[in-house]
Design an enzyme around this catalytic site. Structure first.
Site, PDB file in Angstrom:
ATOM      1  N   ARG A  54      -0.234  -5.366  -5.297  1.00  0.00           N
ATOM      2  CA  ARG A  54      -0.169  -6.479  -4.342  1.00  0.00           C
ATOM      3  C   ARG A  54      -0.105  -7.779  -5.134  1.00  0.00           C
ATOM      4  NH1 ARG A  54      -0.931  -4.557   0.732  1.00  0.00           N
ATOM      5  NH2 ARG A  54      -2.245  -2.736   0.972  1.00  0.00           N
TER       6      ARG A  54
ATOM      7  N   MET B 148      -6.003   4.180  10.231  1.00  0.00           N
ATOM      8  CA  MET B 148      -5.307   2.955   9.819  1.00  0.00           C
ATOM      9  C   MET B 148      -4.714   2.234  11.018  1.00  0.00           C
ATOM     10  SD  MET B 148      -3.505   4.539   6.557  1.00  0.00           S
ATOM     11  CE  MET B 148      -3.409   5.994   7.506  1.00  0.00           C
ATOM     12  N   GLY B 149      -4.530   0.960  10.865  1.00  0.00           N
ATOM     13  CA  GLY B 149      -3.978   0.128  11.941  1.00  0.00           C
ATOM     14  C   GLY B 149      -4.713  -1.191  11.972  1.00  0.00           C
TER      15      GLY B 149
ATOM     16  N   THR C 258       5.769   0.962   6.661  1.00  0.00           N
ATOM     17  CA  THR C 258       4.497   0.632   7.272  1.00  0.00           C
ATOM     18  C   THR C 258       3.991   1.846   8.010  1.00  0.00           C
ATOM     19  OG1 THR C 258       3.602  -0.376   9.253  1.00  0.00           O
ATOM     20  CG2 THR C 258       5.931  -0.660   8.913  1.00  0.00           C
ATOM     21  N   VAL C 259       2.961   2.433   7.436  1.00  0.00           N
ATOM     22  CA  VAL C 259       2.416   3.639   8.041  1.00  0.00           C
ATOM     23  C   VAL C 259       1.881   3.318   9.440  1.00  0.00           C
ATOM     24  CG1 VAL C 259       0.091   3.432   7.107  1.00  0.00           C
ATOM     25  CG2 VAL C 259       1.100   5.696   7.370  1.00  0.00           C
ATOM     26  N   ASP C 260       1.516   2.060   9.652  1.00  0.00           N
ATOM     27  CA  ASP C 260       0.955   1.637  10.955  1.00  0.00           C
ATOM     28  C   ASP C 260       2.001   1.586  12.070  1.00  0.00           C
ATOM     29  OD1 ASP C 260      -1.234   1.158   9.414  1.00  0.00           O
ATOM     30  OD2 ASP C 260      -1.221  -1.012   9.640  1.00  0.00           O
TER      31      ASP C 260
ATOM     32  N   TYR D 201      -7.438   7.051   2.808  1.00  0.00           N
ATOM     33  CA  TYR D 201      -6.735   7.338   1.552  1.00  0.00           C
ATOM     34  C   TYR D 201      -6.154   8.744   1.541  1.00  0.00           C
ATOM     35  CZ  TYR D 201      -8.569   2.906  -0.037  1.00  0.00           C
ATOM     36  OH  TYR D 201      -8.847   1.571  -0.147  1.00  0.00           O
TER      37      TYR D 201
ATOM     38  N   GLY E 154       0.810  -1.222   0.000  1.00  0.00           N
ATOM     39  CA  GLY E 154       0.000   0.000   0.000  1.00  0.00           C
ATOM     40  C   GLY E 154       0.838   1.265   0.000  1.00  0.00           C
TER      41      GLY E 154
ATOM     42  N   THR F  17       6.179  -7.488   1.913  1.00  0.00           N
ATOM     43  CA  THR F  17       7.308  -7.192   1.027  1.00  0.00           C
ATOM     44  C   THR F  17       8.626  -7.641   1.659  1.00  0.00           C
ATOM     45  OG1 THR F  17       6.076  -5.254   0.306  1.00  0.00           O
ATOM     46  CG2 THR F  17       8.392  -5.333  -0.290  1.00  0.00           C
TER      47      THR F  17
HETATM   48  P1  ATP Z   1       1.321  -3.029   3.465  1.00  0.00           P
HETATM   49  O1  ATP Z   1       0.619  -4.148   4.155  1.00  0.00           O
HETATM   50  O2  ATP Z   1       1.948  -2.061   4.392  1.00  0.00           O
HETATM   51  O3  ATP Z   1       0.526  -2.353   2.427  1.00  0.00           O
HETATM   52  P2  ATP Z   1       2.948  -5.160   2.436  1.00  0.00           P
HETATM   53  O4  ATP Z   1       4.339  -5.195   1.917  1.00  0.00           O
HETATM   54  O5  ATP Z   1       2.686  -5.995   3.654  1.00  0.00           O
HETATM   55  O6  ATP Z   1       2.584  -3.645   2.672  1.00  0.00           O
HETATM   56  P3  ATP Z   1       1.456  -6.940   0.730  1.00  0.00           P
HETATM   57  O7  ATP Z   1       0.474  -6.609  -0.338  1.00  0.00           O
HETATM   58  O8  ATP Z   1       1.027  -7.827   1.828  1.00  0.00           O
HETATM   59  O9  ATP Z   1       1.929  -5.530   1.288  1.00  0.00           O
HETATM   60  O10 ATP Z   1       2.757  -7.583   0.064  1.00  0.00           O
HETATM   61  C1  ATP Z   1       3.514  -6.887  -0.921  1.00  0.00           C
HETATM   62  C2  ATP Z   1       4.187  -7.862  -1.855  1.00  0.00           C
HETATM   63  O11 ATP Z   1       4.899  -8.869  -1.103  1.00  0.00           O
HETATM   64  C3  ATP Z   1       3.197  -8.609  -2.739  1.00  0.00           C
HETATM   65  O12 ATP Z   1       3.766  -8.680  -4.027  1.00  0.00           O
HETATM   66  C4  ATP Z   1       3.086  -9.975  -2.105  1.00  0.00           C
HETATM   67  O13 ATP Z   1       2.798 -10.966  -3.067  1.00  0.00           O
HETATM   68  C5  ATP Z   1       4.459 -10.182  -1.492  1.00  0.00           C
HETATM   69  N1  ATP Z   1       4.372 -11.017  -0.293  1.00  0.00           N
HETATM   70  C6  ATP Z   1       3.491 -10.885   0.719  1.00  0.00           C
HETATM   71  N2  ATP Z   1       3.678 -11.834   1.664  1.00  0.00           N
HETATM   72  C7  ATP Z   1       4.720 -12.588   1.231  1.00  0.00           C
HETATM   73  C8  ATP Z   1       5.413 -13.729   1.751  1.00  0.00           C
HETATM   74  N3  ATP Z   1       5.070 -14.303   2.913  1.00  0.00           N
HETATM   75  N4  ATP Z   1       6.416 -14.252   1.020  1.00  0.00           N
HETATM   76  C9  ATP Z   1       6.767 -13.703  -0.159  1.00  0.00           C
HETATM   77  N5  ATP Z   1       6.159 -12.622  -0.688  1.00  0.00           N
HETATM   78  C10 ATP Z   1       5.154 -12.071  -0.027  1.00  0.00           C
END
Ligand code: ATP
Ligand code: MG
Length: 460
Positions: free
Chosen positions: A171, A270-271, A225-227, A382, A108, A199
């Protein structure tokens, strides 16, 4: 060139000696004793032996302490963990002329992402003279589905003034083999990955695969992570901006509530798993009557519940402001059975704001039939995510980006940079991927929330 894996120490290798645990980072060893960053008069270097200490306050009841949670009972200070101190090294392990750096943003939006990208590009170019820097559009899937974007200081010069991510993000789409194949095909040898918990877990998988394939490629994560839910580091970028913008939503809710008869201002912040934004926004505002976060168990009806409290507050002052974090109260919302998920596999949360608004109206109609009552529900999510970073986050993002560059140029891999007790250090990705920073509702900062809001303890 020797293979990186020939020189790797396992990531997160914790060696204990004396009272300390030293975390050694895997690193590339191809030493070049001519750091172009070197300025005889003004540049200082960090010795590879210099460490920063995390003084984790250790709860003997809780085997997974977070460095940010200071528990007020039954504590002892654990022997601190030592991380490599971040900063420029005298000896670097990359020839800047041979660097091909790739930068990607996933997950996000978060205020400051563009600042991190900008500072990575400008820093690589101006501190080390790196010319080949590429942005990967569309998150992880962009490695194998999109054309990279060539970046230079001119392209990115004003990106820190923009919200969102100029590289675009998605995502899902994490296909490890395709990603690593694409990295090899494009000849990238430095990877800078900006994203949240998912990520970072992905970056860890990439790191392990690079190691398995014996590739001389370094990867570093910049946790977004904004959270503020990542453990070990003091705070994550964008959090400060988020709390600031949240104030505007709370102010609006307060004005709406105050101007109505029996007015309720309801703000969802958010959170998902942690309520840091709601917590800090409540502390920085003087208008919030009740703050509800995922770490807090609460209930609506009956003695000591939310609605009894609201009833009292309306009688006392005629209006009420409630702040609720998006992950709060999920247990009290009746689920329809199947849990929906986003493309990355994260569970989608039921909207606690809409639910509370509906329940508030039902409760009022039953208990005060015919009386005036207004709920103004504001969801600024948003609006908060999409703004550009404020001054303090911009400064912070710059330090993060520069720390990341210095670490990678020094040959470290599989790490993230971040402030630990205000000193910048390099922390293994593996450690970051498993820690979480939650609000401890038993500690003094939460007690402070209660004294500001006078909200109930929610004990039946
Ligand atoms: P946020 O939750 O703060 O928006 P995030 O990085 O957690 O950020 P996600 O959409 O969960 O956001 O994941 C981002 C990318 O990382 C996606 O491409 C997702 O497929 C990949 N990803 C998520 N979890 C895993 C994991 N356990 N192993 C490998 N890749 C992952
Ligand atoms: Mg996430």
């Amino acid at each position: 060139i020797p293979h990186l894996s020939d020189y790797l120490t396992p990531t997160g290798n914790h060696t204990s000696g004396g009272d300390q645990t030293v975390v050694t980072l895997p690193s590339l060893r191809n030493p070049i004793d001519s750091n172009p960053f070197y300025r005889p008069s003004s540049t200082f270097y960090i010795s590879p032996y210099e460490v920063i200490l995390s003084s984790i306050l250790f709860d003997t009841n809780n085997p997974n302490p977070s460095s940010n949670s200071d528990v007020t009972h039954d504590v002892r200070v654990a022997s601190p963990i030592a991380y490599h101190r971040a900063g420029p090294r005298r000896i670097i392990n990359f020839d800047p002329n041979k660097v091909r750096a790739a930068i990607v943003t996933c997950g996000g939006l978060c205020p400051g992402s563009n600042t991190v990208i900008r500072e990575l590009v400008v820093g690589l170019n101006e501190l080390y003279g790196v010319k080949e820097i590429y942005g990967i559009p569309m998150g992880y899937r962009g490695f194998y589905t999109a054309d990279p974007i060539r970046l230079d200081p001119r392209t990115v010069h004003d990106w820190h003034k923009k919200g969102g991510t100029m590289l675009t993000t998605t995502r899902g789409g994490f296909d490890l083999q395709k990603i690593v194949d694409a990295i090899v095909k494009h000849g990238y040898n430095q990877l800078y990955v900006i994203g949240g918990d998912g990520t970072m877990r992905g970056a860890l998988d990439i790191y392990k695969e690079l190691k398995r394939r014996k590739l001389n490629i370094c990867i570093t994560g910049v946790p977004k992570t904004v959270d503020n839910d990542i453990g070990i580091i003091d705070r994550s970028f964008g959090f400060d901006t988020a709390v600031e913008v949240a104030q505007q939503a709370i102010n609006a809710a307060h004005t709406e509530a105050e101007s109505a008869v029996n007015g309720i201002g309801l703000v969802k912040l958010m959170g998902r798993s942690t309520g840091h934004i709601a917590h800090h926004a409540t502390l920085s505002s003087r208008d919030v009557d009740c703050c509800l976060i995922p770490e807090l168990t609460f209930y609506l009806y009956g003695k000591g519940g939310l609605f009894e409290f609201i009833d009292q507050r309306l009688k006392q002052k005629g209006h009420v402001v409630i702040v609720v974090a998006e992950g709060a109260g999920q247990d009290i919302i009746a689920h329809s059975g199947k849990q929906e998920k986003d493309p990355s596999g994260n569970p989608l949360f039921a909207d606690i704001g809409t639910y509370l608004k509906k329940e508030l109206k039902n409760w009022w109609d039953q208990t005060h039939p015919g009386d005036q009552f207004t709920v103004k529900y504001i969801d600024p999510t948003y609006m908060i995510r999409a703004v550009a970073a404020n001054a303090s986050d911009n400064l912070y993002c710059t330090l993060l980006a520069h720390s990341a560059i210095h670490g990678v140029m020094a040959g470290y891999t599989g790490f993230v940079s971040g402030p630990v007790n205000r000193n910048y250090g390099y922390i293994p990705l593996e450690d970051i991927a498993v820690t979480r920073n939650v609000v401890d509702t038993r500690n003094h900062t939460w007690a402070w929330v209660r004294s500001i809001t006078t909200q109930p303890d929610f004990v039946k």
